[in-house]
Design an enzyme around this catalytic site. Structure first.
Site, short mmCIF file in Angstrom:
data_model
loop_
_atom_site.label_atom_id
_atom_site.label_comp_id
_atom_site.label_asym_id
_atom_site.label_seq_id
_atom_site.Cartn_x
_atom_site.Cartn_y
_atom_site.Cartn_z
N ASP A 95 0.84 -1.20 0.00
CA ASP A 95 0.00 0.00 0.00
C ASP A 95 0.87 1.25 0.00
O ASP A 95 2.06 1.20 0.36
CB ASP A 95 -0.98 0.02 1.19
CG ASP A 95 -0.28 0.13 2.54
OD1 ASP A 95 0.77 -0.51 2.74
OD2 ASP A 95 -0.78 0.87 3.43
N GLU A 109 -0.03 -0.95 5.94
CA GLU A 109 1.05 -0.40 6.76
C GLU A 109 0.89 1.10 6.92
O GLU A 109 1.09 1.65 8.01
CB GLU A 109 2.43 -0.70 6.12
CG GLU A 109 3.61 -0.50 7.06
CD GLU A 109 4.11 0.93 7.16
OE1 GLU A 109 4.81 1.26 8.12
OE2 GLU A 109 3.79 1.75 6.26
N1 BES Z 1 8.67 3.35 5.34
C1 BES Z 1 7.99 4.03 6.38
C2 BES Z 1 8.71 3.96 7.70
C3 BES Z 1 9.93 4.84 7.77
C4 BES Z 1 9.83 6.19 7.55
C5 BES Z 1 11.13 4.30 8.07
C6 BES Z 1 10.95 6.99 7.61
C7 BES Z 1 12.24 5.08 8.12
C8 BES Z 1 12.17 6.43 7.89
C9 BES Z 1 6.60 3.47 6.56
O1 BES Z 1 5.98 3.14 5.35
C10 BES Z 1 5.75 4.54 7.20
O2 BES Z 1 5.60 5.57 6.62
N2 BES Z 1 5.21 4.29 8.38
C11 BES Z 1 4.28 5.17 8.99
C12 BES Z 1 3.59 4.38 10.06
C13 BES Z 1 2.37 5.00 10.63
C14 BES Z 1 1.32 5.27 9.58
C15 BES Z 1 1.80 4.13 11.70
C16 BES Z 1 4.99 6.39 9.56
O3 BES Z 1 6.11 6.28 10.07
O4 BES Z 1 4.41 7.47 9.48
ZN ZN Z 2 5.39 5.11 4.45
#
Ligand code: BES
Ligand code: ZN
Length: 456
Positions: A88, A153
């Site tokens: 997603d 996710e």
């Molecule tokens: N890939 C990201 C996580 C991430 C962001 C890792 C920046 C390292 C650096 C992931 O897809 C993401 O965006 N996660 C969300 C989770 C939330 C919606 C619960 C986030 O971090 O905002």
């Molecule tokens: Zn993300």
């Protein structure tokens, strides 16, 4: 059978074309009107797992978006690696700020631009192609594989936790391998050893029953937009700290080792300032930018809405105001405790004359790795072979709430190897994936399986 490098070289242009097909599907999980596209994307992943040589693949229904499961068995005695990723993506808005349309993948200067190119479809695709290459070449696959590629996710992995619990036996594994994070530069691979948790809320402030003429009533009626500004201002002090009682009580201090690792990183705050295009960096007093992003919790407004926001002017006293506020958490903060204390603090700060409601959305616990597990050493050696430099151990400020759940349910270490370069615009317009990193990463991941088998 061809040699691994030769196989990847021979197939790389097909790999890229296939990735573009994946990126053309607008699998935006937060928007119910895209549910059909999200499902189509799940089916795309399932059929490409199969095409990569993975024996079994399945689209599994949940009460939300489907989970794609892949299973490939080598031998009963071999260790099992579970690969996790997400298909997603975040919404693409504002679309007019994209140089090329978000769902029409376009290559410029060795970068592939599209929503999801790096977060996380591109990184998921690297795993599929690494597995394909290893299975099709003359090096054997030394581990059993399970793949869990989810579609929620970006909205907090609502249904994945229950799915893991229910299928704990079927999904049992010795390690969880994840690529959904970043790296410092194209030549410096990185292993992420900590992620922040998150608590996401919405504050609604209600004033008069409907919008009012700001001349007739202004001054005598409490303005909910002003009231919201008062609340938001009160949530931080002038040293940049959150004023939520107890907020910092359980923040784990940095160890000497962590401080030493941090100082060794090639980090220049001026470059960071340029990358983000701000006039100056800022944050909690007494900490460096990396400490602020990796080791300290935050409290940020993610969105604001009230009153008249079109072009021109309108003299109105709005009847309501809304803010989306999230907090990034670090070990050992507890999301439930934090959100309780936050809600109380918001009510405390609310001026008289308005009604305030706090809604809670998704949350996730912070995570930190136990880097003494032998898998970290094995992975470091494998990455060094692939990239010509030993990986840096870094933390990240973002969140992948399910990582902590994986470790608890499977009692297995999570290994996070990410390929997003600084400035790759995750969640922003003009998201891109570096195509040389894509190529190198596929080979490094394919080789990694040998190292993992040795470290498990
Ligand atoms: N890939 C990201 C996580 C991430 C962001 C890792 C920046 C390292 C650096 C992931 O897809 C993401 O965006 N996660 C969300 C989770 C939330 C919606 C619960 C986030 O971090 O905002
Ligand atoms: Zn993300």
């Amino acid at each position: 059978m061809p040699d691994l490098t030769a196989y990847i070289d021979g197939q790389i242009s097909r790999f890229q074309k296939e990735l573009c097909d994946f990126l053309r599907i607008p699998s935006i999980s937060t928007n119910p009107s895209h549910a059909g596209e999200v499902r189509k994307c799940a089916e795309w992943v399932a059929s490409h797992l199969h095409a990569a040589g993975i024996e079994k693949s399945e689209v599994i229904e949940t009460d939300g978006h489907p989970i794609v499961l892949g299973e490939h068995r080598i031998s009963e005695d071999a260790p099992t690696v579970l690969v996790y990723g997400h298909y997603d993506v975040q919404p693409s808005e504002p679309d007019d700020l994209w140089t090329s349309p978000p769902f029409e993948p376009t290559v410029r200067d060795g970068r592939l631009f599209a929503r999801g190119s790096v977060d996380d479809k591109g990184q998921v695709h690297m795993h599929l192609k690494a597995i394909e290459a290893r299975l099709a070449s003359n090096v054997d696959m030394p581990v059993n594989l399970k793949l869990v590629i989810e579609g929620e996710e970006e909205v907090g992995s609502k249904h994945l936790g229950a799915f893991l619990d229910k299928n704990a036996e079927r999904l049992a594994c010795d390690a969880v391998l994840i690529s959904d994070t970043g790296m410092f530069s194209p030549d410096l691979p990185c292993i992420t050893t900590g992620l922040r948790g998150i608590v996401y809320t919405e504050i609604n402030v209600y004033g008069p029953a409907s919008d009012l003429h700001s001349g007739s009533y202004g001054g005598a009626v409490v303005n909910p937009a002003n009231a919201l500004a008062t609340i938001l201002d009160g949530l931080k002090d002038d040293r940049g700290q959150a004023t939520v009682p107890g907020y910092y009580d359980s923040v784990r201090p940095m160890t000497e080792r962590e401080r030493a690792d941090l100082i060794r990183l090639p980090m220049d705050e001026e470059t960071l300032r340029e990358t983000v295009g701000a006039v100056a960096l800022g944050g909690e007093e007494g900490f460096s930018a990396l400490e602020r992003m990796w080791y300290r919790p935050t409290l940020d407004v993610n969105g604001l809405l009230s009153g008249f926001t079109d072009e021109g002017s309108k003299t109105v006293l709005p009847s309501q105001a809304m803010a989306k506020v999230s907090m990034r958490l670090v070990p050992d903060q507890d999301p439930d405790q934090v959100v309780e204390a936050f809600e109380k603090r918001v009510h405390e700060l609310a001026p008289e004359g308005v009604t305030v409601e706090v809604k809670r959305f998704h949350g996730g616990a912070p995570w930190v790795a136990d880097t003494t597990h032998p898998i970290f050493d094995a992975a470091s050696k494998a990455l060094e072979r692939g990239f010509g430099a030993p990986p840096a151990f870094i933390r990240e400020g973002g969140s992948i709430p399910i990582v902590q759940v994986f470790e608890v349910v499977f009692d297995a270490p999570a290994l996070l190897i990410g390929f997003a370069l600084p400035g790759s615009n995750m969640h922003a317009p003009n998201e891109w994936l570096d195509l040389s990193v894509y190529r190198k990463g596929i080979e490094a991941l394919a080789n990694l399986y040998g190292g993992l088998a040795a470290g498990l």
